[in-house]
Design a protein around this motif. Sequence first.
Motif, PDB file in Angstrom:
ATOM      1  N   LYS A 131      -1.394 -15.690 -11.924  1.00  0.00           N
ATOM      2  CA  LYS A 131      -2.508 -15.333 -11.045  1.00  0.00           C
ATOM      3  C   LYS A 131      -2.081 -14.375  -9.934  1.00  0.00           C
ATOM      4  N   ILE A 132      -0.761 -14.290  -9.677  1.00  0.00           N
ATOM      5  CA  ILE A 132      -0.270 -13.475  -8.570  1.00  0.00           C
ATOM      6  C   ILE A 132      -0.115 -12.024  -9.024  1.00  0.00           C
ATOM      7  N   ASP A 133      -0.751 -11.112  -8.308  1.00  0.00           N
ATOM      8  CA  ASP A 133      -0.675  -9.679  -8.601  1.00  0.00           C
ATOM      9  C   ASP A 133       0.379  -9.052  -7.676  1.00  0.00           C
ATOM     10  N   LEU A 134       1.590  -8.852  -8.192  1.00  0.00           N
ATOM     11  CA  LEU A 134       2.678  -8.246  -7.418  1.00  0.00           C
ATOM     12  C   LEU A 134       2.739  -6.756  -7.731  1.00  0.00           C
ATOM     13  N   ARG A 135       2.731  -5.933  -6.682  1.00  0.00           N
ATOM     14  CA  ARG A 135       2.799  -4.482  -6.883  1.00  0.00           C
ATOM     15  C   ARG A 135       3.788  -3.850  -5.919  1.00  0.00           C
ATOM     16  N   VAL A 136       4.399  -2.759  -6.358  1.00  0.00           N
ATOM     17  CA  VAL A 136       5.220  -1.950  -5.461  1.00  0.00           C
ATOM     18  C   VAL A 136       4.280  -1.102  -4.617  1.00  0.00           C
ATOM     19  N   ALA A 137       4.474  -1.119  -3.310  1.00  0.00           N
ATOM     20  CA  ALA A 137       3.627  -0.345  -2.402  1.00  0.00           C
ATOM     21  C   ALA A 137       4.509   0.528  -1.508  1.00  0.00           C
ATOM     22  N   GLU A 151      -4.498  -8.055   4.789  1.00  0.00           N
ATOM     23  CA  GLU A 151      -5.062  -7.987   3.437  1.00  0.00           C
ATOM     24  C   GLU A 151      -4.038  -8.239   2.348  1.00  0.00           C
ATOM     25  N   GLY A 152      -2.960  -8.899   2.685  1.00  0.00           N
ATOM     26  CA  GLY A 152      -1.953  -9.184   1.674  1.00  0.00           C
ATOM     27  C   GLY A 152      -0.712  -9.752   2.312  1.00  0.00           C
ATOM     28  N   MET A 153       0.346  -9.820   1.543  1.00  0.00           N
ATOM     29  CA  MET A 153       1.631 -10.324   2.039  1.00  0.00           C
ATOM     30  C   MET A 153       2.737  -9.503   1.396  1.00  0.00           C
ATOM     31  N   ALA A 175      -0.849  -8.373  -3.947  1.00  0.00           N
ATOM     32  CA  ALA A 175      -2.031  -7.529  -3.757  1.00  0.00           C
ATOM     33  C   ALA A 175      -3.341  -8.296  -3.815  1.00  0.00           C
ATOM     34  N   ASN A 176      -3.339  -9.459  -4.446  1.00  0.00           N
ATOM     35  CA  ASN A 176      -4.604 -10.191  -4.601  1.00  0.00           C
ATOM     36  C   ASN A 176      -4.674 -11.433  -3.723  1.00  0.00           C
TER      37      ASN A 176
END
Length: 681
Positions: A577-583, A652-654, A639-640
């Motif tokens: 369920k966790i949406d991990l993204r490089v930002a 809006e995120g962590m 991201a989510n």
Amino acid sequence: MKRRKILVTSALPYANGDIHLGHMLEAIQTDIWVRLQKLRGHDCVYVCADDAHGTAIMLSAEQLGISSEQLIDAASIEHQRDYADFLIQFDNYHSTHSEENRELSESIYEKLNANCHIHRRKIKQLYDPEKNLFLADRYIVGTCPKCKTENQYGDNCEACGSTYSPTELTDSRSVISGATPVEKESEHFFFALPAFTDMLKIWTRSGTLHDAVANKLSEWLDDELQEWDISRDAPYFGFEIPGEPDKYFYVWVDAPIGYMASFKVLCDRSDYHFDDYWCPGHDTELYHFIGKDIINFHTLFWPAMLTSAGYRTPTAVFVHGFLTVDGTKMSKSRGTFINARTYLEHLNPEYLRYYLAAKLSSGIDDLDLNLDDFVQRVNSDLVGKVVNIASRCAGFIAKGFDGMLSKRLDDEKLIAEMLASKTEITELFERREYSKAIRLIMEQADKANQYINAKQPWIIAKADKHSRELQEICSTGLNTFRLLISYLKPVLPVMVEKAEHFLAIDPLQWDDIEKPLLNHKINKFTPLLTRVEIDKVQAMVDATRQEYETQQGNSAAKPAANSSGLEPEIELDDFAKIDLRVARIIDAEIVEGADKLLKLSLDLGLDPQGEALTRTVFSGIKSAYEPETLVGMYTVVVANLKPRKMKFGLSEGMILAAGPGGKDIWLLEPHSGAEAGMRIT
């Protein structure tokens, strides 16, 4: 030097629990400072007490089938024993449940009331109809009104972070009886805190507080202060408000007054005068040592109450951070929520006194007890550097010279250099910059060991164990040892007492070390401190974990941490369920009024429609990065995560980072080949 008259307190431990290493952090910090003042010849008094009132104590006593008085009396005995075994030297230890505290609390209340600083009004609260008890927020659980998570407490949700009033919970129930709470009206008494806003704005910026603490308080002071509810309804274990049947002082009213009461007991049996330390116009100093979780009580409510009642305000309030163990919050299941008594059953208390001193500063950052570093630091510094000097030199003096030191030094310059550091060491201890003081002391220990290594007395002894050169070298070494233990005496009183016996000298005072110890007979050397054994540290952790498992009754209601020390396992579906993204970080700025936060603007690439996808995130990495250095770097972001409303805006995120904390927090290096928006799978 003018002899100062100083009164020192540390926060009162609650009588409903054991003393643990978090308490010892504060007690050790305070005790070192007090011992320094006494060694310097100042008249410094240290008092404390048990915080012995409140609903929690009343309910615990009821569960145990004893009176509240019996519970707090037993706790007091255990608390004082634990503090004493950690070498904490109180001049008086008392209890808030005392006649002295009752008299002072009633007197202060009457003065506040006479000054029109007590207001009355009716409020509605949740009430347990089975226990006939008004319920504090922590005694109410229910379903969060925002995210619908069950079993959340009455003031905030651990799942989504929302805050709310207990009446907003759905399916609420009393933790005490399980009954459904009902609303009930009652008259309460309020202290007119807003009347002291201007006074507090001046006082908090007068040098009495660390800048970080004053900045935190400005968040309250810049907004409108609220009146403080100082009453509780019966049944309640505490002091009844004068002339108000079934109305009691809230525990935080009489708790700080407990400092005054404990000192008053000392005055009654000594030559100290209460008014000299608590009334304005006297040349005395008053200091409180506290943790950052009780800042508002000590730096808003307390000085305002004192001012209204005609008493003096503290000279300063010294605030420290929390104690973590191995980089994380103390945990009973991991075996790192360590009680003082459990520690003492396995390890020397001076190990911890030294290690905490080696890491403490005047700031409010959290302090980490890294157990591997703990072993290495104590063994390397105390055994390998300080005690090693005495053990290396004493044998030659005993065997070749019948314990007699030489009439002159081999290296007067070395002794002079080590003496020259005394002023700076004193100032650092005075400012509570203990870690810097210890670092400087160990630098002097390094010089002493380098001197002995260079002189190689063991080589000289092989040729002639009675040579004057050997005697002068070893006498110089023992004089460096004497300087080092003098500097360490506030931290290690027992080890230094043993060293004083070995050197056959009177108890050292801070100014006793100017003249070298020459033509003097010493006693036979015996071990002053043994090495920390890693298996005893592990045994302490295992014992703590066993205590927790025993308390839980080996219940399987909540899975314990596994053998690797990690949190309970989760299912793959949970992690999916966790949406991990490089930002990519496109902007970073300081958050006004926040000690640890930076505001980050993140580029997460493009959304499905081809539009730029950005997030604003507040992150506690200010201690490790200047904002401008972050622009262009990459980080991993959840991201989510549901946005969370904070005082400073919407987060809006962590972001995810690595490292133990403080200055050691690491993000991805810039231009590392990462691409904004890349999903991590």
